[in-house]
Design an enzyme around this catalytic site. Structure first.
Site, PDB file in Angstrom:
ATOM      1  N   ASN A   8     153.312 -14.141  14.699  1.00  0.00           N
ATOM      2  CA  ASN A   8     152.463 -13.700  13.591  1.00  0.00           C
ATOM      3  C   ASN A   8     151.009 -14.000  13.957  1.00  0.00           C
ATOM      4  OD1 ASN A   8     151.205 -13.185  11.170  1.00  0.00           O
ATOM      5  ND2 ASN A   8     152.063 -14.951  10.091  1.00  0.00           N
ATOM      6  N   LYS A  10     148.385 -13.153  12.439  1.00  0.00           N
ATOM      7  CA  LYS A  10     147.498 -13.274  11.266  1.00  0.00           C
ATOM      8  C   LYS A  10     146.233 -12.430  11.502  1.00  0.00           C
ATOM      9  CE  LYS A  10     149.589 -17.687  10.295  1.00  0.00           C
ATOM     10  NZ  LYS A  10     149.535 -18.973   9.658  1.00  0.00           N
ATOM     11  N   HIS A  92     154.290 -13.846   2.849  1.00  0.00           N
ATOM     12  CA  HIS A  92     153.794 -15.032   3.575  1.00  0.00           C
ATOM     13  C   HIS A  92     153.020 -15.915   2.595  1.00  0.00           C
ATOM     14  CE1 HIS A  92     151.537 -17.549   6.318  1.00  0.00           C
ATOM     15  NE2 HIS A  92     152.449 -17.249   7.223  1.00  0.00           N
ATOM     16  N   GLU A  94     150.336 -17.398   2.792  1.00  0.00           N
ATOM     17  CA  GLU A  94     148.901 -17.104   2.697  1.00  0.00           C
ATOM     18  C   GLU A  94     148.660 -15.933   1.747  1.00  0.00           C
ATOM     19  OE1 GLU A  94     148.272 -16.865   6.917  1.00  0.00           O
ATOM     20  OE2 GLU A  94     148.589 -19.036   7.038  1.00  0.00           O
ATOM     21  N   GLU A 164     159.452 -21.327   5.586  1.00  0.00           N
ATOM     22  CA  GLU A 164     158.196 -21.910   6.080  1.00  0.00           C
ATOM     23  C   GLU A 164     157.638 -22.868   5.032  1.00  0.00           C
ATOM     24  OE1 GLU A 164     156.025 -19.346   9.099  1.00  0.00           O
ATOM     25  OE2 GLU A 164     155.639 -18.385   7.187  1.00  0.00           O
ATOM     26  N   GLY A 170     150.359 -24.364  10.080  1.00  0.00           N
ATOM     27  CA  GLY A 170     149.025 -24.542  10.646  1.00  0.00           C
ATOM     28  C   GLY A 170     148.488 -25.955  10.571  1.00  0.00           C
ATOM     29  N   SER A 210     154.034 -24.746  12.288  1.00  0.00           N
ATOM     30  CA  SER A 210     153.611 -25.584  13.425  1.00  0.00           C
ATOM     31  C   SER A 210     154.656 -25.640  14.539  1.00  0.00           C
ATOM     32  CB  SER A 210     153.252 -26.997  12.947  1.00  0.00           C
ATOM     33  OG  SER A 210     152.149 -26.941  12.079  1.00  0.00           O
TER      34      SER A 210
HETATM   35  P1  PGA Z   1     151.797 -21.769  12.338  1.00  0.00           P
HETATM   36  O1  PGA Z   1     151.961 -20.542  11.337  1.00  0.00           O
HETATM   37  O2  PGA Z   1     152.798 -21.584  13.439  1.00  0.00           O
HETATM   38  O3  PGA Z   1     150.375 -21.703  12.811  1.00  0.00           O
HETATM   39  O4  PGA Z   1     152.072 -23.006  11.537  1.00  0.00           O
HETATM   40  C1  PGA Z   1     153.212 -20.067  10.979  1.00  0.00           C
HETATM   41  C2  PGA Z   1     153.056 -18.970   9.984  1.00  0.00           C
HETATM   42  O5  PGA Z   1     152.183 -19.063   9.119  1.00  0.00           O
HETATM   43  O6  PGA Z   1     153.762 -17.961  10.017  1.00  0.00           O
END
Ligand code: PGA
Length: 250
Positions: A8, A10, A92, A94, A164, A170, A210
């Site tokens: 992903n 983003k 997601h 976000e 998640e 992140g 992460s």
């Molecule tokens: P990350 O993001 O691996 O940077 O934690 C995962 C995600 O948001 O899909």
């Protein structure tokens, strides 16, 4: 069995040249990977330029809209399908947090992705506060119940569920693989109760938050996840190559 690894990106990388370079690195590494289906989810604007046929690499996008018409800025599932995508990330955290997407909207998006014969990757997971208050399972139950509302057994087997935990996205705070296994079992049970054992066997459950080359294999082995959704590490060429190598060693 093949692991499902989703990259992903983003809102990254900053330009098309970098997007193409990153994709080339993926292709090179994937040549030697036998047990991985890799789904690359770039920003919409880069999508068409990454559309090269390559064994075991599929393209996805990070969101969709559920209809066409006067919806400035949106891109519909039908358009996405027509451009050659196979997967769509939906809900997601976000998008839930920044763009205030509700479970009801997410459900409409999941349905539109399925209607257009693509695979929705439905993201679920609790916040830090919800975790501290012991609400993890309750949140997951609600997000799955509402996100998959009125989706029949035939279609549900094409859904991928991405667990998640928001506190692990992140942040570098990797979740304990044993705890993640408990959550995986809980999700399986929910699907099992609603759709039966045969169908629940077909629904893939993956982990995100992460994920890096040090912890990936513990999520796939100890937590028994069917794959991983990877954000930050998917933008780092060497790190992502190492992740693919690690998975290929399983
Ligand atoms: P990350 O993001 O691996 O940077 O934690 C995962 C995600 O948001 O899909």
């Amino acid at each position: 069995m093949k692991y499902l690894i989703i990259a992903n990106w983003k809102c990254n990388p900053g330009n098309e040249r970098q997007a193409k370079q990153l994709f080339q690195v993926y292709k090179k590494q994937m040549r030697s990977c036998k047990n991985i289906n890799l789904v690359v989810c770039p920003p919409f604007i880069f999508f068409s330029n990454l559309k090269e046929k390559f064994k075991n690499i599929f393209l996805g996008v990070q969101d969709c809209f559920y209809k066409e018409g006067a919806f400035t800025g949106e891109v519909s599932s039908q358009m996405i399908k027509s451009c050659g995508a196979n997967y769509v990330i939906i809900g997601h955290s976000e998008r839930r947090n920044i763009f205030k997407e509700t479970d009801e909207e997410i459900n409409k998006k999941v349905k539109s992705v399925l209607d257009n014969k693509m695979t929705p990757i439905l993201c679920i997971g609790e916040s830090e506060k919800q975790r501290e208050e012991g609400e993890t399972f309750e949140v997951i139950k609600r997000q799955i119940g509402e996100g998959l509302d009125k989706i029949n057994r035939d279609k549900i087997k094409n859904v991928v569920l991405a667990y998640e935990p928001i506190w692990a996205i992140g942040t570098g705070e990797s979740a304990e693989p044993e705890k993640m296994q408990e959550v995986k079992i809980f999700i399986k049970k929910l699907i099992n109760n609603k759709y039966g054992a045969k169908t629940s066997e077909l629904v893939k459950i993956i982990y995100g938050g992460s994920v890096d080359s040090n912890n990936i294999n513990s999520y796939l082995s100890t937590s028994q996840m069917d794959g991983a959704l990877i954000g930050g590490a998917s933008l780092k060429k060497d790190e992502f190559s190492n992740i693919l190598k690690k998975v290929n060693s399983l």
